[in-house]
Write an enzyme that holds these catalytic residues in place. Structure first.
Site, PDB file in Angstrom:
ATOM      1  CD  GLU A   1     -30.260 -51.697 -26.872  1.00 31.67           C
ATOM      2  OE1 GLU A   1     -28.880 -52.119 -27.382  1.00 31.67           O
ATOM      3  OE2 GLU A   1     -30.875 -50.951 -27.512  1.00 31.67           O
TER       4      GLU A   1
ATOM      5  CG  HIS B   1     -36.571 -48.971 -35.739  1.00 30.01           C
ATOM      6  ND1 HIS B   1     -35.620 -49.532 -36.193  1.00 30.01           N
ATOM      7  CD2 HIS B   1     -36.216 -48.064 -34.756  1.00 30.01           C
ATOM      8  CE1 HIS B   1     -34.536 -48.852 -35.897  1.00 30.01           C
ATOM      9  NE2 HIS B   1     -34.792 -48.075 -35.035  1.00 30.01           N
TER      10      HIS B   1
END
Lengths: 318, 320
Positions: free
Chosen positions: B57, B126
């Protein structure tokens, strides 16, 4: 292909501009005129000049907190650079970026990223934009050996390698990440050896030999323009002064080591080369005089420039 | 159509309109994104403009920034908003600041699309709804759509905007359908949508909490209470005027979000309303929010971290 004698004199001029400029900034720092820290480049001049001399005017550079030199080597106005360092309205970034972020997109210096390693992925993106826009520009990304242990180095070089982007990754190995020597942070001898982990060429050069740096950069530029992807060039050099202008730099380095590297001054060394190629003392002396004058003029300009007005505070956020 | 389809249309239309728009992220190409938002883009626009990235990322966020400041308009997908933490440096220290710190030389037209609040047992790292992480970072635009219509119109505006935009897509609403017109439209930033008119209380709900607030409105109406429901749609810029104007009529405010309550969207809105309409308030402001805990996996516990219609109704009843 070596540079012409005229180009070499130009390179000498740039190296000297960097040296004198940094000396003048150190002086202003100690007089309290520099509102931030100032990370000086003295001793490393051959790297910025060697690499930038192999670039075209429309090529890009991404630099770091130690970035005055890359601006000068890329042809940025010393007046506006000095004004930026002093936080003045006439600065490259209107005084909002200061020493660590001084940059000039119009001259190809996209940005100075003062967080170690952060410019490595950003350079990949500049390379991606070059590739998708279909120009044959390249981007040179400078960082120190200290950056080679942060995730951005590994992630960013992997991405640039994977997508064969036109990037020169230039590691200026000055042996110290602030106070921590390479030996105390990294087991490998050559940062360039890490290139093999990403499937790209890694090259080690004497970072105090401007012609060697130039030649390594020229080859990497050729590869990059030819669509063959990035190169990691490691330039072995040394920062003569402390980490920044307020750091004497002796708490963590033996005096003898500093002295030994000062003996290997990249500017004196290149001066000898020029003399051996037939450039006269008079020619060099006149370059030296012009540089002194240009740096003095830049500092005067910066000192006389106004600070930005309060109306600037909220501008340029969006 | 669903929000997923609306987002896909927005991306495809903008990519057709402007060749500098590119898409990149994990699994966005061959797979079409794990939520299928980018499905079909690789086939139409090719691998140069639709790029699968390594799991990296920080690298592809940085690359998007570098591409943006030199002429492209990248749209990045961060698979779970939780993973914004993996590229926080590039977003916060570079995307948000490069325009300002370069004295206006650089523009950073990056859109970061990301999924918030998975809501189904994916656990603490998450499931987050982290808009508030970014609310005190000047330089970013924050967008939180709650309908397919808004998602499409706001994403098109985001892509055309010259500032970095974080675009928070609620997993709970990805498959919910709603009307989207055939013709071209965009929705400007900073304009709240009044979902339901009411006189007794103002409910400001964010993201997936908007339909719950609307349902609360319907239930309260049966009791003779009318709640005004406002969806700010963008948190930066925040249309505080619409909220304040409503509170001046209803004299009561409830905020609803599914991020932890402390330092949340509700906290900021409450502070702004107190600053601007203190004299109009007839009751304390109530913040309905997630409790200050990581999201647990076990279903009965996990459910307790997402405010329900009942909680909103109860909050209103407690105020009146």
């Amino acid at each position: 292909m070596a540079p012409s004698l005229d180009e070499m004199i130009q390179m000498y001029r740039k190296m000297l501009e960097i040296r004198r400029f940094e000396e003048a900034i150190a002086d202003l720092y100690h007089r309290g005129e520099v509102p931030s820290s100032a990370h000086l480049y003295i001793g490393q001049e051959a790297v910025a000049v060697g690499v930038c001399s192999a670039l075209r005017r429309d090529d890009y550079v991404l630099t770091t907190h130690r970035g005055h030199a890359h601006n000068i080597a890329k042809g940025v106005s010393m007046r506006r650079l000095a004004a930026e360092i002093l936080g003045k309205a006439t600065g490259l970034c209107k005084g909002k970026g200061g020493s660590m972020r001084a940059s000039s997109l119009a001259d190809g210096v996209v940005y100075a990223c003062p967080i170690v390693g952060s410019n490595i992925p950003i350079a990949a993106g500049v390379g991606l934009s070059i590739k998708l826009r279909g120009t044959d520009q390249v981007v040179a990304c400078f960082f120190g050996e200290g950056a080679s242990n942060i995730g951005d180095f590994h992630e960013g070089i992997n991405l640039a390698a994977l997508w064969r982007l036109p990037v020169l990754y230039v590691c200026e190995n000055n042996l110290y990440a602030l106070s921590v020597s390479q030996r105390r942070s990294t087991l490998v001898e050559d940062i360039a050896s890490r290139a093999s982990a990403y499937g790209i060429p890694g090259v080690v050069v004497d970072g105090n030999d401007v012609l060697a740096v130039y030649e390594a950069a020229r080859r990497a530029v050729e590869d990059a323009r030819g669509g063959r992807g990035p190169t990691l060039i490691e330039c072995k050099t040394y920062r003569w002064l402390g980490h920044h202008a307020g750091d004497p730099g002796f708490a963590y380095r033996p005096k003898e080591e500093v002295e030994a590297w000062r003996e290997r001054c990249p500017i004196k060394r290149f001066r000898r080369v020029l003399l051996s190629r037939g450039v006269t003392e008079e020619e060099l002396a006149s370059v030296e005089e012009e540089v002194e004058e240009a740096v003095r003029d830049a500092m005067d300009f910066a000192l006389e420039s106004p600070y930005p007005g309060p109306e600037e505070l909220l501008r340029d956020v969006y | 159509m669903s929000m997923v389809e609306a987002l896909r249309e927005a991306l495809a239309e903008e990519m057709r309109r402007d060749s500098s728009v590119i898409v990149m992220g994990e699994d966005v190409g061959v797979l079409g994104g794990i939520y299928r938002v980018t499905q079909g883009l690789l086939e139409e626009f090719g691998p140069e403009r639709v790029r699968d990235t390594p799991i990296s990322e920080e690298a592809f966020m940085g690359a998007a920034i570098g591409a943006a400041v030199t002429g492209l308009r990248p749209v990045v997908e961060i698979m779970y908003a939780d993973f914004l933490a993996n590229c926080m440096n590039q977003i916060v220290n570079f995307a948000a600041k490069m325009r300002y710190c370069s004295g206006g030389q650089l523009r950073v037209p990056v859109v970061v699309r990301t999924m918030v609040g998975h809501g189904r047992g994916h656990g603490g790292d998450h499931s987050q709804v982290p808009m508030t992480w970014f609310m005190n970072i000047p330089g970013l635009r924050l967008v939180a759509p709650s309908t397919p219509y808004d998602a499409k119109g706001l994403l098109k505006t985001a892509i055309r905007d010259d500032s970095p935009v974080l675009f928070f897509e609620p997993h709970l609403l990805y498959r919910v359908r709603g009307p989207v017109p055939e013709e071209e439209y965009t929705i400007p930033f900073g304009r709240a949508d009044i979902k339901r008119r009411g006189e007794d209380v103002t409910i400001v709900a964010v993201s997936a909490m908007v339909p719950r607030a609307v349902e609360a409105h319907e239930r309260l109406r049966e009791e003779g209470i009318t709640a005004e429901v406002i969806d700010p749609r963008t948190l930066n810029p925040l249309d505080i005027e619409t909220i304040v104007e409503s509170v001046k009529r209803t004299n009561r405010l409830i905020t609803v979000e599914y991020s932890p309550k402390t330092g949340g969207v509700g906290a900021e809105i409450a502070a702004l309303v107190v600053e601007r309409a203190f004299d109009y308030l007839d009751a304390p402001i109530i913040r309905v929010a997630a409790p200050d805990v990581p999201v647990p996996v076990s279903p009965p516990l996990g459910r307790m971290t997402v405010p329900t219609v009942e909680e909103i109704v109860e909050a209103v009843e407690a105020l009146l």
